[in-house]
Enzyme design. Sequence first.
Site, PDB file in Angstrom:
ATOM      1  CG  ASP A 512       2.584   0.577  11.113  1.00 25.98           C
ATOM      2  OD1 ASP A 512       3.387   1.676  11.093  1.00 25.98           O
ATOM      3  OD2 ASP A 512       2.715  -0.766  10.745  1.00 25.98           O
ATOM      4  CD  GLU A 556       3.003   1.132   6.506  1.00 25.06           C
ATOM      5  OE1 GLU A 556       3.731   0.649   6.699  1.00 25.06           O
ATOM      6  OE2 GLU A 556       3.324   1.882   5.747  1.00 25.06           O
TER       7      GLU A 556
END
Length: 660
Positions: A512, A556
Amino acid sequence: MLPLLLEKLRKNRPQSIVSRSLILVVIRIGLVSLAAGAVSYFVNAYSIEDGVRRQLLLSTEQKLQRESLPFKEIKDLHLSFLREFEETYREEALKPGLLQDFNRIFYRQPDGSYVQRPGLYEGARLPDERQFSMMSATYAPDVPLTDDIRERMALSYTLGFKYGSSTKNRFFNFYGMVPEKGFSIYQPVDVAKAYTYTGSDAFKLETYEFYYRGFAARPYDTIFTSVYWDHSNNDWMTTLATPGRRGADGKSRILACVDFPLKDLMRRTAKPAIQGSKTTIFQNDPTGILIFDADHAEQIKQSQGTASIRSLALGDYYPLLDTGLKLDSGRIALVTTESEIVAVGMIPETPWIMAVHYPKALMHPAIVENLAIVIALGLITLLVEIFVIRSILQNQVAIPLARLMHAMRIVGRSGQRMDHSDLPLQAEDEIGELAREFAGMAERVQHSHEQLETLVQERTSELETSNRRLLQMSVTDELTGIANRRRFDDVLASEWKRGKRHGEELTLIMVDVDWFKDYNDRYGHQAGDICLRRVAEILKREMHRAGDLVARYGGEEFAIVAPATDAKAALKVGRELCAAVEAARIPHDKSPYSYVTVSVGVATANPAGDDSSDVILRNADQALYRAKSQGRNHVCINAEPSLPRAPAPSMAASGELDVE
C-alpha cells in the site's frame, strides 16, 4: 417463366442438335439452380443465425462481467468498513477514546437530536487537528443515548469519512448506520441541514427500505433496494446496504450503505455491442420489475420504478423472465422467440437480469444477398454452358472438346496453374478461340484465388492479433499496465490449488502506497497516476521470478503472488520492495520521509485441508494493517513477534527494516 420457354420451344419444333441440346441445358441448369438456391438459403440461414448466437453469447458474457465490477467494488468496500469497525469496536482500550470523539464531534440540538458540530462539514479542525470535510451525521431524538451508542456513532463517523473520502467522485455517497436510527454520511450535502425530526416533513428513518431490509438481512449479505428516482441528482438510484455481525441481542451493530447512481449503467445499456440490438434489465423476482428498457422508459418513470414485466403485460418478455429466474449468477442462456434471439443472464454481484435482444430481421439482408449470389452464379453457369455446347456441336470437334474438358477438370480439381500446351490455342475457329478464352479465364481465376488466399491469411492474422490484444486487455490494469484484480484473483486461486497438490508454501504480499491521498491532494490526481505507474514498475522489476505475479489490487494497493516462497524468503522480498520504492526517491512533501514509501503486509501459508485462498488474503491484509498502524514504511508478516525496529525516518539511511 421456365414453362413458357419450354412451350415456345416445343411449338417451334427445333430440329438442330444445338437447339435440342440447349433445351436440355436450360432444364438441367434451371433445376440445379433451384435446388442449389433452396439448399443455399437454408444453409446460409443456419450459418448466419449460428454466428449471431455465438456473437450474442460472447458479447453478453463480457458485458455482464464488466457491469458487475462496480457492484463488487462496493461490496468489498462494505466488507472492509465492517471488518475495521468490528475490530475497533472489540478493543476495550479504544472505547474511552471513542467517547471523547463523540463529545468532540457531536452536540445535541433543541429537538433532542444529535448532529456534528458546526464547521466540521466545511473542514474545521478538531483539537487534535483532524478534519472531516463533507462528513455529516444525524441521530434521532426518540432513542436515548448510551455509551455504547456514542462509541458506535463516533466510530461510524470517523470510519465513514475514511472510506467515503477514499471513493470520492466514484459513488454518490458512503454512510454507516446504527440501528438506533443514527447515521454518519460522506456526501456533497450536509445531512444535518437537510433533515428535521419535527413537523409534517419529520424524518422517519425506519420507513426507508434500506434501513428495515438492511438490518433484517444476514450479516455481510448485501441487499439492493428497489430503484428510485432521485430528484436532487436527476437520476435513477439504488441503495446497497450490508449489515455487520449481530450482537448478543441478535441485532447488527452497524450497517454499511452506498447510494449508487444508475445513469452510467443505463447509458451503456442503451448502446449494445451488436448494432441493431437492444438491452433490457429487470429484477430477478416473479414480477420482473424493470430497471431499464428504452421502449418503456416513460412507464418506468411514471410508476416511480415499480413497473414490471407482469404489470405491463409484456407477453414477449415472459419467457425471458422465466429463463432468468432459473439462471445462476454470470450464466447465460439463449431464448428464441418468433421475432428475436435473446441472450439472458444474471449480472454477477446483483439481483438483476440482463437480456440482449437481437431482431431476426437483421439477418434477412445477409441471407437474401447470399441467395442472390447463388442465383447469379447459376445464371452465369447456364450461359457459359450454353455457349460451350453450342460451339462444340456446331463444329463437331470431339477431340478439342475432350482436351478442353480435361483441362477444365485439372484446373477445378487441383487449383494449380494449367499447362496450356495441351489446348488447341492455335486453332483459327471457335474452338481455338474458346480454348484461348478459357486459358485467360483460368489465369484470372487462379490470380483471384491467390488474392483471396492472401486476403484470408491477412484477415486471419489480424483476427488473431485482435484476440490476443483483447485477452491481454481483459487481464491488464489500464493505468499501470500490470495484471488487474481479475487476473490476480484467478492466479491466487490457481496457485492455492497447486500448493495443495504439491504441498508447497505460498506467499501473498500486499503493498500500500503510504499517505497516497495526501500525495494526490498535494500533487494532483494526474501526478498520483504517474506515481502509481512508477511504483508498479518498481514492484515488477523487483519480482523477477517467472512464476511471480504483480497485480494492482485496487486504488493505491498492489498484491504480489509468490509461489514456493517460505516465510524467510518472503520477509526478504518485503524488505527489498520497501527499500526499492524508497530508493526511487519519488518526492512526497506530505510524508515524514519526504519521499514516497510503501507499507507491506506479508502472509505465508501451506495450503491444506478445506481452507480457501481467503485465509492467506485475510492474513496478508491484517499484516498490512499492522504495518500501516506501526508508522508505515514498514513490513509485517502474519502475526509473528516484532523484530527490533531501526531508527526512522529513512530506511535507506538506516539500512534496516522493521518486521512484525
